[in-house]
Design a protein around this motif. Structure first.
Motif, mmCIF file in Angstrom:
data_model
loop_
_atom_site.group_PDB
_atom_site.id
_atom_site.type_symbol
_atom_site.label_atom_id
_atom_site.label_comp_id
_atom_site.label_asym_id
_atom_site.label_seq_id
_atom_site.Cartn_x
_atom_site.Cartn_y
_atom_site.Cartn_z
ATOM 1 N N UNK A 1 0.854 -1.180 0.000
ATOM 2 C CA UNK A 1 0.000 0.000 0.000
ATOM 3 C C UNK A 1 0.892 1.232 0.000
ATOM 4 N N UNK A 2 0.451 2.267 -0.693
ATOM 5 C CA UNK A 2 1.239 3.486 -0.772
ATOM 6 C C UNK A 2 0.315 4.679 -0.911
ATOM 7 N N UNK A 3 0.703 5.769 -0.285
ATOM 8 C CA UNK A 3 -0.074 7.004 -0.360
ATOM 9 C C UNK A 3 0.901 8.163 -0.209
ATOM 10 N N UNK A 4 0.679 9.237 -0.958
ATOM 11 C CA UNK A 4 1.605 10.355 -0.860
ATOM 12 C C UNK A 4 0.909 11.668 -1.164
ATOM 13 N N UNK A 5 1.522 12.734 -0.672
ATOM 14 C CA UNK A 5 1.107 14.091 -0.979
ATOM 15 C C UNK A 5 2.363 14.879 -1.299
ATOM 16 N N UNK A 6 2.213 16.174 -1.426
ATOM 17 C CA UNK A 6 3.376 17.004 -1.750
ATOM 18 C C UNK A 6 4.374 17.063 -0.608
ATOM 19 N N UNK A 7 3.931 16.808 0.619
ATOM 20 C CA UNK A 7 4.802 16.981 1.775
ATOM 21 C C UNK A 7 5.019 15.721 2.593
ATOM 22 N N UNK A 8 4.369 14.612 2.217
ATOM 23 C CA UNK A 8 4.453 13.429 3.060
ATOM 24 C C UNK A 8 4.230 12.183 2.213
ATOM 25 N N UNK A 9 4.842 11.074 2.640
ATOM 26 C CA UNK A 9 4.670 9.787 1.971
ATOM 27 C C UNK A 9 4.405 8.712 3.013
ATOM 28 N N UNK A 10 3.687 7.681 2.576
ATOM 29 C CA UNK A 10 3.400 6.550 3.449
ATOM 30 C C UNK A 10 3.479 5.272 2.636
ATOM 31 N N UNK A 11 4.098 4.242 3.206
ATOM 32 C CA UNK A 11 4.184 2.951 2.534
ATOM 33 C C UNK A 11 4.032 1.821 3.540
ATOM 34 N N UNK A 12 3.337 0.777 3.099
ATOM 35 C CA UNK A 12 3.168 -0.465 3.850
ATOM 36 C C UNK A 12 3.982 -1.507 3.091
ATOM 37 N N UNK A 13 5.048 -2.023 3.715
ATOM 38 C CA UNK A 13 6.015 -2.882 3.029
ATOM 39 C C UNK A 13 6.023 -4.264 3.673
ATOM 40 N N UNK A 14 5.907 -5.298 2.845
ATOM 41 C CA UNK A 14 6.035 -6.682 3.306
ATOM 42 C C UNK A 14 7.353 -7.246 2.811
ATOM 43 N N UNK A 15 8.038 -8.018 3.667
ATOM 44 C CA UNK A 15 9.287 -8.651 3.254
ATOM 45 C C UNK A 15 9.368 -10.044 3.870
ATOM 46 N N UNK A 16 10.240 -10.901 3.353
ATOM 47 C CA UNK A 16 10.369 -12.252 3.921
ATOM 48 C C UNK A 16 10.717 -12.193 5.400
ATOM 49 N N UNK A 17 10.265 -13.197 6.152
ATOM 50 C CA UNK A 17 10.514 -13.227 7.589
ATOM 51 C C UNK A 17 11.973 -13.020 7.930
ATOM 52 N N UNK A 18 12.243 -12.060 8.802
ATOM 53 C CA UNK A 18 13.599 -11.695 9.191
ATOM 54 C C UNK A 18 13.672 -11.644 10.708
#
Length: 598
Positions: free
Chosen positions: A294-311
């Protein structure tokens, strides 16, 4: 979504060079690429039984809205038909029902902008009438949740199978309600940020990193009273770091990050379990790659939901490579949520000290604000607990909660305890004036050329190499000069008062007397006649070798520090120890002549 922009669901492979907010993938995403965050597919949802109940009216969802809520594509905006409110406030129930019992482990819920307060979550109990009447509270089982910024992360009990899940939103007068994301997954994934210790690169006037673990926003620095920001711009050349760490390693499967940055990197700690990640070496971190779900952004801010292999690791590091907008000195981090797959284990309990009343409070008053530290000691003066250190505190009354535990988390025995605190202005560099100022601007009574002791500025053969404040004077020195002055006095505005040709290498003071190092000598400045007087000469000895690297003066004493490499290959003897007459082969006779200069 937040920031007033459209949300998009992405399947973006994280590049090895780092994550860039706002990028999109060209290939379609699949649930498998999301790992533990793979959403329950929409074909298991009973569309007709899923919808919104507000003011006694039920409105069913359509398939497009269900898919968007679950994160399968598109933008979701789910609201009650009439807004769900009245002049006294309102309560809105959002229900997703399933065709058959479904194992649900976690939910990730995001309300619409301005609707983040007042949410609670439930699942339909086994044996309850389908699809579940929200008014029958005994038919619903409460789900624990953690709020981070404007998102809620929920974890169900292990092995729960249910035919419906429920979001309940209660809000006051003039409030509104709505959802933009409701990701439901089978895996039990818990947000462990509330259990973490937060550490960040320290800047002047920055906020406490621990605020992120409580769902707040951390800011690295702020302007001073004159609007100046005394820090470097954040970039890939000089990135900013923020670390979350835990007492024991956990199996992490993803993060959600949000802040005023457009590029960042994620790293997992690989150092020793008893090490401190905040003071680690670069090779003790391993870069993480994953999928942006998931990703969302504006001119001044960004947001991301990141999945990765179990660490499995005990610490995660977020490195900010580019601010948003670029080349800014101030960076905010409003979310750094770290998710661990807990399987069938009990969910870890977050520290609720902020929400409960501690058994004891240390009350104190600060005369002035600054950087403070507070400790607890027993009657013998032994350190029991470090309450906080290097934290900005304002002037006035404060109360620090103490849970009556020591540094290891054990309850302290009955007895007498005392607290000690210190507070001082934060050490920082503040621009005063350039070392080669415009003479007419700072010292209008002087001429730019050397006419007298107060004219000109500094040396013409080398740059300034030492500066020291003594009483109401700023003393600046250079190593030497062929013209001009190598040692000068100015006032605090930069006006030159006096100068001399004698150069200095290092200056230090006890606040009343000025000292300098010149070669192997330590000299004292005599203010009355403006001359240097030798205090002592320093020659290498068998036990004191290397280079003089530290100098200080206090209470009538001079403190000096040397440093040098261990002389493993130093000669055991020098030329004065050699008996040349007995050396073989014998040296030739010295031949002297009129033309022989050797």
């Amino acid at each position: 979504m937040t920031m007033g922009s459209k949300a998009s669901v992405l399947a973006l492979l994280v590049a090895a060079a780092g994550l860039t907010a706002g990028e999109s993938a060209r290939t379609p995403h699949t649930a498998g690429s999301f790992g533990a965050f793979a959403a329950i597919p929409e074909d298991r949802v009973d569309i007709e039984a899923s919808g919104v109940l507000a003011n006694g009216t039920f409105a069913a969802m359509d398939l497009r809205t269900v898919k968007a809520l679950l994160g399968a594509g598109g933008e979701a905006v789910l609201k009650p038909p009439d807004g769900g409110s009245n002049r006294h406030g309102g309560t809105v129930h959002y229900r997703i029902a399933f065709r058959e019992p479904v194992e649900v482990g976690s939910m990730f819920v995001r309300p619409l902008n301005g609707c983040a307060d007042g949410w609670s979550f439930f699942c339909l109990a086994q044996g309850a009438e389908f699809p579940g009447n929200p008014a029958q509270t005994n038919d619903w089982i409460a789900i624990s949740s953690v709020r981070m910024s404007d998102a809620y992360d929920c974890v169900l009990q292990a092995g729960v199978k249910t035919r419906a899940v429920l979001c309940v939103h209660r809000f006051g007068a003039a409030g509104k309600s709505g959802l933009s994301r409701w990701r439901i997954v089978a895996a039990r994934v818990q947000n462990l940020t509330p259990l973490a210790v937060a550490q960040a690169e320290e800047f002047p006037r920055g906020t406490d990193p621990a605020v992120v673990t409580r769902g707040g926003e951390w800011v690295n620095t702020a302007p001073d009273d004159e609007g100046r920001i005394g820090t470097r711009p954040i970039s890939s050349v000089a990135p900013l770091w923020f670390i979350l760490s835990w007492p024991e390693p956990r199996e992490f499967v993803g993060v959600r990050v949000k802040g005023s940055f457009s590029q960042y990197r994620l790293h997992a700690w690989t150092g020793p379990e008893d090490g401190n990640p905040a003071v680690s070496q670069p090779d003790q971190w391993r870069r993480l790659s994953g999928t942006v779900i998931e990703s969302c952004e504006s001119d001044r801010e960004s947001e991301q939901f990141v999945a990765f292999p179990g660490t499995k690791t005990k610490a995660l590091r977020l490195s900010v490579l580019e601010t948003k907008p670029p080349n800014r000195q101030i960076v905010s981090i409003s979310q750094f949520s770290a998710f661990a797959d807990i399987g069938h284990a009990p969910a870890a309990v977050a520290n609720t000290q902020e929400a409960s009343f501690p058994p004891f409070q240390v009350a104190y008053t600060l005369g002035t604000g600054g950087v403070a530290a507070l400790v607890i000691e027993d009657a013998a003066g032994r350190r029991i607990r470090n309450m906080f250190a290097q934290i900005e505190k304002t002037a006035g009354w404060h109360a620090e909660p103490w849970d009556l535990r020591d540094e290891d988390g054990n309850l302290v025995p009955p007895g007498q305890y005392r607290w000690r605190a210190i507070c001082a202005p934060r050490l920082e560099l503040i621009y005063q004036f350039t070392a080669y100022p415009n003479v007419e601007q700072h010292s209008p009574a002087s001429t730019p050329w050397n006419r007298g002791p107060s004219d000109g500025w500094l040396a013409n053969h080398g740059n300034q190499c030492a500066v020291c404040v003594v009483k109401d004077r700023v003393c600046i020195g250079a190593g030497g000069t062929e013209g001009g002055h190598a040692f000068i006095e100015t006032d605090f505005n930069g006006a030159k008062l006096w100068g001399t040709h004698d150069g200095v290498n290092h200056l230090f003071s006890d606040g009343t007397m000025l000292f300098c190092q010149s070669g192997d000598r330590i000299r004292r400045w005599e203010t009355a006649d403006r001359t240097w007087r030798d205090v002592l000469a320093l020659k290498p000895t068998l036990t004191r070798k290397g280079e003089l690297v530290g100098r200080a003066a206090k209470d009538g004493q001079i403190w000096l520090a040397w440093w040098g490499e261990v002389p493993y290959l130093e000669n055991a003897a020098d030329v004065s120890d050699v008996d040349g007459d007995r050396c073989l082969p014998p040296t030739r006779e010295i031949v002297r002549g009129a033309g022989d200069y050797g």
